[in-house]
Design an enzyme around this catalytic site. Structure first.
Site, short mmCIF file in Angstrom:
data_model
loop_
_atom_site.label_atom_id
_atom_site.label_comp_id
_atom_site.label_asym_id
_atom_site.label_seq_id
_atom_site.Cartn_x
_atom_site.Cartn_y
_atom_site.Cartn_z
N SER A 57 0.93 -1.30 0.04
CA SER A 57 0.13 0.02 0.05
C SER A 57 0.85 1.10 0.05
O SER A 57 1.85 1.18 0.40
CB SER A 57 -1.04 -0.12 1.15
N TYR A 65 -1.47 0.00 10.55
CA TYR A 65 -1.94 -0.51 9.12
C TYR A 65 -0.46 -0.05 8.43
O TYR A 65 0.04 -0.88 7.67
CB TYR A 65 -2.84 0.24 8.75
N1 LIG Z 1 -8.90 -0.51 -0.86
C1 LIG Z 1 -7.58 0.32 -0.86
O1 LIG Z 1 -7.81 1.50 -1.03
C2 LIG Z 1 -6.41 -0.44 -0.65
C3 LIG Z 1 -5.30 0.40 -0.70
C4 LIG Z 1 -4.19 0.04 -0.69
C5 LIG Z 1 -3.75 -1.40 -0.21
N2 LIG Z 1 -4.88 -2.25 0.08
C6 LIG Z 1 -4.91 -3.66 0.31
O2 LIG Z 1 -5.47 -4.34 -0.61
C7 LIG Z 1 -5.80 -5.83 -0.15
C8 LIG Z 1 -7.13 -5.86 -0.40
O3 LIG Z 1 -7.96 -4.96 0.22
P1 LIG Z 1 -9.40 -4.64 -0.34
O4 LIG Z 1 -9.65 -3.14 -0.25
O5 LIG Z 1 -9.91 -5.40 -1.52
O6 LIG Z 1 -10.35 -5.05 1.08
P2 LIG Z 1 -11.52 -5.95 1.32
O7 LIG Z 1 -11.81 -5.75 2.66
O8 LIG Z 1 -12.48 -5.57 0.20
O9 LIG Z 1 -10.79 -7.47 0.97
C9 LIG Z 1 -9.97 -7.86 1.96
C10 LIG Z 1 -10.14 -9.54 1.68
O10 LIG Z 1 -9.26 -10.04 2.60
C11 LIG Z 1 -9.96 -11.26 3.08
N3 LIG Z 1 -9.36 -11.43 4.43
C12 LIG Z 1 -9.36 -10.76 5.66
N4 LIG Z 1 -8.61 -11.39 6.61
C13 LIG Z 1 -8.46 -12.62 6.16
C14 LIG Z 1 -8.07 -13.94 6.75
N5 LIG Z 1 -7.81 -13.80 8.21
N6 LIG Z 1 -7.78 -14.99 6.10
C15 LIG Z 1 -8.18 -15.04 4.86
N7 LIG Z 1 -8.69 -13.72 4.20
C16 LIG Z 1 -8.76 -12.83 4.84
C17 LIG Z 1 -11.05 -10.90 3.11
O11 LIG Z 1 -12.11 -12.11 3.39
C18 LIG Z 1 -11.38 -10.16 1.82
O12 LIG Z 1 -11.66 -11.26 0.84
C19 LIG Z 1 -5.35 -5.55 1.16
O13 LIG Z 1 -4.19 -5.96 1.45
C20 LIG Z 1 -5.43 -4.04 1.74
O14 LIG Z 1 -4.63 -3.66 2.81
C21 LIG Z 1 -6.28 -1.69 -0.33
#
Ligand SMILES: NC(=O)c1ccc[n+]([C@@H]2O[C@H](COP(=O)([O-])OP(=O)(O)OC[C@H]3O[C@@H](n4cnc5c(N)ncnc54)[C@H](O)[C@@H]3O)[C@@H](O)[C@H]2O)c1
Length: 257
Positions: free
Chosen positions: A142, A155
């Site tokens: 991120s 985070y």
């Molecule tokens: N959305 C953003 O703006 C953004 C920006 C930078 C990085 N990210 C990163 O991208 C990745 C995906 O995030 P997102 O925004 O799609 O979030 P989201 O909450 O939509 O998806 C997260 C996924 O992780 C899974 N998960 C969580 N805990 C788990 C566990 N213990 N075991 C198995 N699966 C688990 C959830 O079931 C879900 O499918 C994350 O690592 C997040 O930190 C997101």
């Protein structure tokens, strides 16, 4: 054009947001996807939907924070397909607060899901990829790894740890395993929506304000990330190793004043 034809690819957190976008896009590019997450209902539904569209897709319920669960995921994938070409370590959780407000339980949850999970995944998939002579690990980090988002110390620390892991894993296993970070900015997902809770404005208004501050004037979509991830998992990015690709619409390029 990027193709993932017949590649065996695991996507952790593959049932929501960025991961769901990746599961769908990788399958559309011909990959045989193994969708891993702790969301049983959405996982089974996505598996059914992708299979009905003619793709090869398996949902495997996984808690990425547990080494045993990750080990079982890797073993099950090898049983199903005989090999693993790529793993997209993407599952993650978010926590808001300053260091003074956290306790051990929250620290452990965020670090276990975001960081330890990637450690265990690498531990168990690297031997498979080294035996095969090839494999790619893509890790969703991120921009939070590089900037101090107010009230996001935990985070941010977890994501910075992942940036370090990208470099270390890439150096330790170079030649057979490629390791690349994928570093999103603001992506329109359920996690982003959750960050809007507690603000005095509706989500649409907050999103519009954020979009105005991004040089390309829009939030990223899961497909933006999935397209980049597919390139990094594919054969056309064979010389990219030990670094991260930033997908933030230009936000980090802005002057800091
Ligand atoms: N959305 C953003 O703006 C953004 C920006 C930078 C990085 N990210 C990163 O991208 C990745 C995906 O995030 P997102 O925004 O799609 O979030 P989201 O909450 O939509 O998806 C997260 C996924 O992780 C899974 N998960 C969580 N805990 C788990 C566990 N213990 N075991 C198995 N699966 C688990 C959830 O079931 C879900 O499918 C994350 O690592 C997040 O930190 C997101």
């Amino acid at each position: 054009m990027t193709t993932l034809r017949d590649k065996i690819i695991i996507i952790t957190g593959g049932t929501s947001g960025i991961g769901e976008g990746c599961s769908r896009h990788f399958a559309a590019l011909g990959a045989r996807v193994v969708i891993a997450s702790n969301q049983a209902g959405p996982g089974s539904a996505l598996e059914r939907e992708l299979r009905a569209a003619g793709h090869t897709a398996d949902f495997v319920f996984t808690d990425v924070a547990s080494e045993a669960s990750v080990q079982a995921l890797i073993a099950h994938t090898v049983e199903l397909h005989g090999r693993i070409d790529g793993v997209h370590c993407n599952a993650g959780v978010w926590a808001q607060g300053k260091v003074t407000g956290f306790d051990d339980a929250v620290w452990n949850r965020v670090m276990d899901v975001n960081v330890k999970s990637v450690f265990w995944t690498a531990k168990h998939v690297v031997p498979v990829m080294e035996r095969q002579g090839a494999g790619v690990i893509v890790i969703t980090t991120s921009v939070a790894a590089f900037v101090g988002f107010p009230s996001h110390a935990l985070y941010c620390a977890s994501k910075a740890a992942l940036e370090a892991l990208v470099r270390c894993l890439a150096v330790d296993h170079a030649g057979k395993v490629r390791v690349v970070g994928l570093c999103p900015g603001t992506i329109d997902t359920p996690m982003l929506a959750a960050t809007c809770a507690g603000w005095d404005k509706p989500k649409a208004e907050l999103y519009a304000e954020v979009a105005r501050r991004i040089p390309v004037r829009r939030l990223g979509q899961p497909l933006d990330v999935a397209q980049a991830a597919a390139f990094l998992l594919g054969d056309e990015s064979g010389y990219i190793n030990g670094t991260s690709l930033v997908l933030d619409g230009g936000t980090m390029a802005l002057p800091p004043w």
